[in-house]
Design a protein around this motif. Sequence first.
Motif, PDB file in Angstrom:
ATOM      1  N   SER A   1     -56.986 -27.482 -64.683  1.00 10.60           N
ATOM      2  CA  SER A   1     -56.067 -28.004 -65.685  1.00 10.60           C
ATOM      3  C   SER A   1     -56.643 -27.731 -67.061  1.00 10.60           C
ATOM      4  O   SER A   1     -57.862 -27.749 -67.256  1.00 10.60           O
ATOM      5  CB  SER A   1     -55.876 -29.506 -65.496  1.00 10.60           C
ATOM      6  OG  SER A   1     -55.128 -30.029 -66.576  1.00 10.60           O
ATOM      7  N   TRP A   2     -55.782 -27.465 -68.010  1.00 10.46           N
ATOM      8  CA  TRP A   2     -56.217 -27.249 -69.379  1.00 10.46           C
ATOM      9  C   TRP A   2     -55.111 -27.690 -70.310  1.00 10.46           C
ATOM     10  O   TRP A   2     -53.986 -27.955 -69.908  1.00 10.46           O
ATOM     11  CB  TRP A   2     -56.590 -25.787 -69.616  1.00 10.46           C
ATOM     12  CG  TRP A   2     -55.453 -24.828 -69.476  1.00 10.46           C
ATOM     13  CD1 TRP A   2     -54.641 -24.374 -70.470  1.00 10.46           C
ATOM     14  CD2 TRP A   2     -54.975 -24.214 -68.266  1.00 10.46           C
ATOM     15  NE1 TRP A   2     -53.691 -23.514 -69.955  1.00 10.46           N
ATOM     16  CE2 TRP A   2     -53.885 -23.403 -68.609  1.00 10.46           C
ATOM     17  CE3 TRP A   2     -55.374 -24.278 -66.930  1.00 10.46           C
ATOM     18  CZ2 TRP A   2     -53.180 -22.659 -67.669  1.00 10.46           C
ATOM     19  CZ3 TRP A   2     -54.665 -23.543 -65.995  1.00 10.46           C
ATOM     20  CH2 TRP A   2     -53.590 -22.737 -66.367  1.00 10.46           C
TER      21      TRP A   2
ATOM     22  N   ALA B   1     -62.382 -23.104 -76.838  1.00 13.10           N
ATOM     23  CA  ALA B   1     -61.546 -21.937 -76.524  1.00 13.10           C
ATOM     24  C   ALA B   1     -61.649 -21.542 -75.061  1.00 13.10           C
ATOM     25  O   ALA B   1     -60.723 -20.950 -74.509  1.00 13.10           O
ATOM     26  CB  ALA B   1     -61.931 -20.763 -77.410  1.00 13.10           C
ATOM     27  N   GLY B   2     -62.758 -21.868 -74.399  1.00 11.51           N
ATOM     28  CA  GLY B   2     -62.930 -21.532 -72.990  1.00 11.51           C
ATOM     29  C   GLY B   2     -62.031 -22.315 -72.069  1.00 11.51           C
ATOM     30  O   GLY B   2     -61.888 -21.971 -70.897  1.00 11.51           O
ATOM     31  N   MET B   3     -61.392 -23.372 -72.587  1.00 12.40           N
ATOM     32  CA  MET B   3     -60.545 -24.246 -71.763  1.00 12.40           C
ATOM     33  C   MET B   3     -59.084 -24.198 -72.192  1.00 12.40           C
ATOM     34  O   MET B   3     -58.331 -25.128 -71.935  1.00 12.40           O
ATOM     35  CB  MET B   3     -61.063 -25.686 -71.855  1.00 12.40           C
ATOM     36  CG  MET B   3     -62.479 -25.861 -71.352  1.00 12.40           C
ATOM     37  SD  MET B   3     -63.129 -27.519 -71.644  1.00 12.40           S
ATOM     38  CE  MET B   3     -62.200 -28.456 -70.428  1.00 12.40           C
TER      39      MET B   3
ATOM     40  N   ARG C   1     -50.750 -31.279 -70.812  1.00  8.65           N
ATOM     41  CA  ARG C   1     -51.553 -30.578 -69.809  1.00  8.65           C
ATOM     42  C   ARG C   1     -50.782 -29.428 -69.159  1.00  8.65           C
ATOM     43  O   ARG C   1     -49.580 -29.517 -68.934  1.00  8.65           O
ATOM     44  CB  ARG C   1     -51.967 -31.534 -68.686  1.00  8.65           C
ATOM     45  CG  ARG C   1     -52.798 -32.705 -69.117  1.00  8.65           C
ATOM     46  CD  ARG C   1     -54.223 -32.300 -69.437  1.00  8.65           C
ATOM     47  NE  ARG C   1     -55.080 -33.464 -69.538  1.00  8.65           N
ATOM     48  CZ  ARG C   1     -55.333 -34.123 -70.660  1.00  8.65           C
ATOM     49  NH1 ARG C   1     -54.793 -33.728 -71.800  1.00  8.65           N
ATOM     50  NH2 ARG C   1     -56.133 -35.164 -70.653  1.00  8.65           N
ATOM     51  N   ARG C   2     -51.526 -28.382 -68.840  1.00  9.17           N
ATOM     52  CA  ARG C   2     -51.069 -27.337 -67.932  1.00  9.17           C
ATOM     53  C   ARG C   2     -51.934 -27.435 -66.692  1.00  9.17           C
ATOM     54  O   ARG C   2     -53.097 -27.808 -66.771  1.00  9.17           O
ATOM     55  CB  ARG C   2     -51.219 -25.940 -68.546  1.00  9.17           C
ATOM     56  CG  ARG C   2     -49.998 -25.512 -69.314  1.00  9.17           C
ATOM     57  CD  ARG C   2     -49.885 -26.171 -70.650  1.00  9.17           C
ATOM     58  NE  ARG C   2     -50.604 -25.467 -71.692  1.00  9.17           N
ATOM     59  CZ  ARG C   2     -50.897 -26.031 -72.861  1.00  9.17           C
ATOM     60  NH1 ARG C   2     -50.585 -27.283 -73.111  1.00  9.17           N
ATOM     61  NH2 ARG C   2     -51.527 -25.349 -73.781  1.00  9.17           N
ATOM     62  N   SER C   3     -51.374 -27.102 -65.539  1.00  8.63           N
ATOM     63  CA  SER C   3     -52.086 -27.301 -64.286  1.00  8.63           C
ATOM     64  C   SER C   3     -51.783 -26.129 -63.364  1.00  8.63           C
ATOM     65  O   SER C   3     -50.680 -25.572 -63.397  1.00  8.63           O
ATOM     66  CB  SER C   3     -51.599 -28.616 -63.668  1.00  8.63           C
ATOM     67  OG  SER C   3     -52.427 -29.054 -62.632  1.00  8.63           O
ATOM     68  N   MET C   4     -52.779 -25.753 -62.546  1.00  7.46           N
ATOM     69  CA  MET C   4     -52.542 -24.663 -61.607  1.00  7.46           C
ATOM     70  C   MET C   4     -53.229 -24.965 -60.282  1.00  7.46           C
ATOM     71  O   MET C   4     -54.422 -25.263 -60.238  1.00  7.46           O
ATOM     72  CB  MET C   4     -53.064 -23.337 -62.162  1.00  7.46           C
ATOM     73  CG  MET C   4     -52.765 -22.151 -61.251  1.00  7.46           C
ATOM     74  SD  MET C   4     -53.083 -20.547 -62.014  1.00  7.46           S
ATOM     75  CE  MET C   4     -54.812 -20.650 -62.395  1.00  7.46           C
ATOM     76  N   GLY C   5     -52.447 -24.903 -59.201  1.00  7.72           N
ATOM     77  CA  GLY C   5     -52.985 -24.979 -57.856  1.00  7.72           C
ATOM     78  C   GLY C   5     -53.239 -23.571 -57.362  1.00  7.72           C
ATOM     79  O   GLY C   5     -52.443 -22.658 -57.609  1.00  7.72           O
ATOM     80  N   VAL C   6     -54.342 -23.391 -56.652  1.00  9.70           N
ATOM     81  CA  VAL C   6     -54.777 -22.053 -56.237  1.00  9.70           C
ATOM     82  C   VAL C   6     -54.923 -22.003 -54.726  1.00  9.70           C
ATOM     83  O   VAL C   6     -55.365 -22.965 -54.097  1.00  9.70           O
ATOM     84  CB  VAL C   6     -56.132 -21.692 -56.894  1.00  9.70           C
ATOM     85  CG1 VAL C   6     -56.630 -20.337 -56.420  1.00  9.70           C
ATOM     86  CG2 VAL C   6     -56.012 -21.734 -58.414  1.00  9.70           C
TER      87      VAL C   6
END
Length: 197
Positions: free
Chosen positions: A103-104, A110-112, A174-179
């Motif tokens: 999540s970021w 900047a890395g996040m 928030r933005r979120s990503m499931g992998v």
Amino acid sequence: IKGCAYDYNCSNNSSLFNTVFVEYDIQNKSLDNYHDFYFGQWVDYDLGNFSNDRVGCDTSSNSFYVYNGTVPDVNIAGVNGYGTQTVVQTTAFLNRKLSGHVSWGNAANAGMNDPVNATQYYNYLTGRWADSTLMTYDSTGYGGTTPYPYAFDGNPANVAQWSECSASLQSGDRRSMGVSGPYNFQKDSTLKFSLAY
């Protein structure tokens, strides 16, 4: 990529009635076999008031989710909040294992932040931040010592488990990503990913 979204009109089952299903068939029509192929489902939930969201994941159900970080969830920028209601939205992998969650937001680091090139996208898929720093089990997931691919996999109601609540992080946009991955992706083959929102 072939995509399909569908839902069911069954008002006698509120869980099913409020679920949207999404299926992706990803075909390798190239002449090459690929390894270390990852699938990431990116979501910008914006749950009511977009500026007070928190996120997490549940590895036992192969899902990641958003919840309101403050109550009441007030109206903002012409968008109605949910008031004092407790609201959660989940995205679940139905036919694949959740192998990571990241999540970021609008971070000073900047890395996040949002990935902007292929290397940064692949970093997020493989347990690294945009700047190639390993994701870690600590307050923000950045800069710790223990590599860990599941950001905020604890129960937010349990202060002994790692969540945005126990880490005392400010809620926000928030933005979120499931992998899911890695996979060997052979030529002339198809990988199917089924999800539920």
